[in-house]
Design an enzyme around this catalytic site. Sequence first.
Site, PDB file in Angstrom:
ATOM      1  N   GLU A  19      14.960  -6.087  23.500  1.00 24.11           N
ATOM      2  CA  GLU A  19      14.418  -7.451  23.576  1.00 24.11           C
ATOM      3  C   GLU A  19      15.470  -8.479  23.203  1.00 24.11           C
ATOM      4  O   GLU A  19      15.515  -9.582  23.758  1.00 24.11           O
ATOM      5  CB  GLU A  19      13.205  -7.578  22.657  1.00 24.11           C
ATOM      6  CG  GLU A  19      12.438  -8.886  22.792  1.00 24.11           C
ATOM      7  CD  GLU A  19      12.919  -9.988  21.866  1.00 24.11           C
ATOM      8  OE1 GLU A  19      12.429 -11.128  21.988  1.00 24.11           O
ATOM      9  OE2 GLU A  19      13.786  -9.725  20.995  1.00 24.11           O
ATOM     10  N   ASP A  57      14.560  -2.789  18.866  1.00 26.10           N
ATOM     11  CA  ASP A  57      15.967  -3.088  18.640  1.00 26.10           C
ATOM     12  C   ASP A  57      16.126  -4.238  17.658  1.00 26.10           C
ATOM     13  O   ASP A  57      15.227  -5.056  17.473  1.00 26.10           O
ATOM     14  CB  ASP A  57      16.677  -3.419  19.945  1.00 26.10           C
ATOM     15  CG  ASP A  57      16.157  -4.685  20.614  1.00 26.10           C
ATOM     16  OD1 ASP A  57      14.910  -4.866  20.669  1.00 26.10           O
ATOM     17  OD2 ASP A  57      16.971  -5.511  21.083  1.00 26.10           O
TER      18      ASP A  57
END
Length: 425
Positions: free
Chosen positions: A178, A82
């Site tokens: 994350e 991400d």
Amino acid sequence: MSDVLERFLRYVQVDSPSDPDNEEEVPSSPLEHGMARLLADELSAMGCQDVSVDEHAYVLGTVPASAGAENLPALCLCSHLDTTADAPSLGVRPHVVRYEGGSLVAGVVDGQTIETTPEQVPDLAGFVGKDIVCSDGSTLLGADDKAGIAEICALAARLLKDPCIPHPTLKLAFVPDEEIGHGAALLDLEKLGAAWGYTVDGEALGEFNYETFNAAEALVRVRGVMVHPGSAKNVMVNAITVAAEFDQLVPAAERPEHTSGREGFFHPTVIRGTASEVTLSYIVRDHDSRIFSQRQQTLKDIAAFLNKRYGEGTVSVTLHEQYRNMAEAFGDCPFLIDNALAANREAGVEPQVIAVRGGTDGSQLSLRGLPCPNIATGGYNAHSVREFIPASSLETTVDILQNLVAKFAVPQTAGDRAPVPQAAR
């Protein structure tokens, strides 16, 4: 164009930001599935074994060990797929700039030149005459952490093409979310089957992290009392006013813009609401666990003080711990640190041990029993439209990773103790 650079330029053009407003779902954004499927397909195509991608966008793959290292413990390499929502992150258009000194210009957006000066990033002086990857200035670049993904995948392709390069069984893991504190929380460590690992999620080339912040998120909710303003005297409690007072009581000198090194902070990130109800979000950070607890208590104490003034229940604070300082996890395996420092030096990079002012997936993994310090990717200005990464840093990091995995192709022995970080950033 090198393999790692070609991969990186492709990966950053795949939209995969996590969504901080949808933390209850994993992944928080359906866009992350697209990046996960792409990586799974590429790992399979290059010859990785046991490739899988699950409903939460976790991608796993295995690179078999070189001859003679088949019975040694497996090593994990992990990056997150991400990108952050702290800057515009959709429709990334990367380009390569030959840097000739002065300001590094990413692009011009609405008449404004998006640039990084040597005063802002002194390391630029070392990149004169080299190729640097930037966005066009309208979005972040996504080197955090698609540079790490590209570097791991380029290493895997190199090892699969030449299995004589020494390495243990490698377990590759690419994880979602994350950037919103979830990261590797759902990574099945038993299925992964690694004894230890490294995240590839750092910044400037040569930086190495095995100490992180302790981190928590605080949600402050202020409930007002609304009546018609014409008859509000001694009755109205304006939630906006109380929220402003709460923020003023948070120690002003302990904000990220006034702290550095090992100093922790309180950081207000979001405010929403009306005169009836306001919510404030803070992130709370400190390397020291005792001071970290004190910081959380400070927010509770401010709420208690305001409730005495405005009435019980006016202010509430909900705290959610996101990750812990992973330094405590390396007492039994200091070779993880020694090997990483040696791998950098063998690639011609003098390493610098940094107590990072942030966290990585390794924070969670280390405290779940998979010791996992952090290797640099070579990027700069993360979470910004000024983010950039030198092409040479991408390439050198792959060499560092090759040096690193070779050190695990022989049995490991524990030393006396790990080195102590000399700086924090």
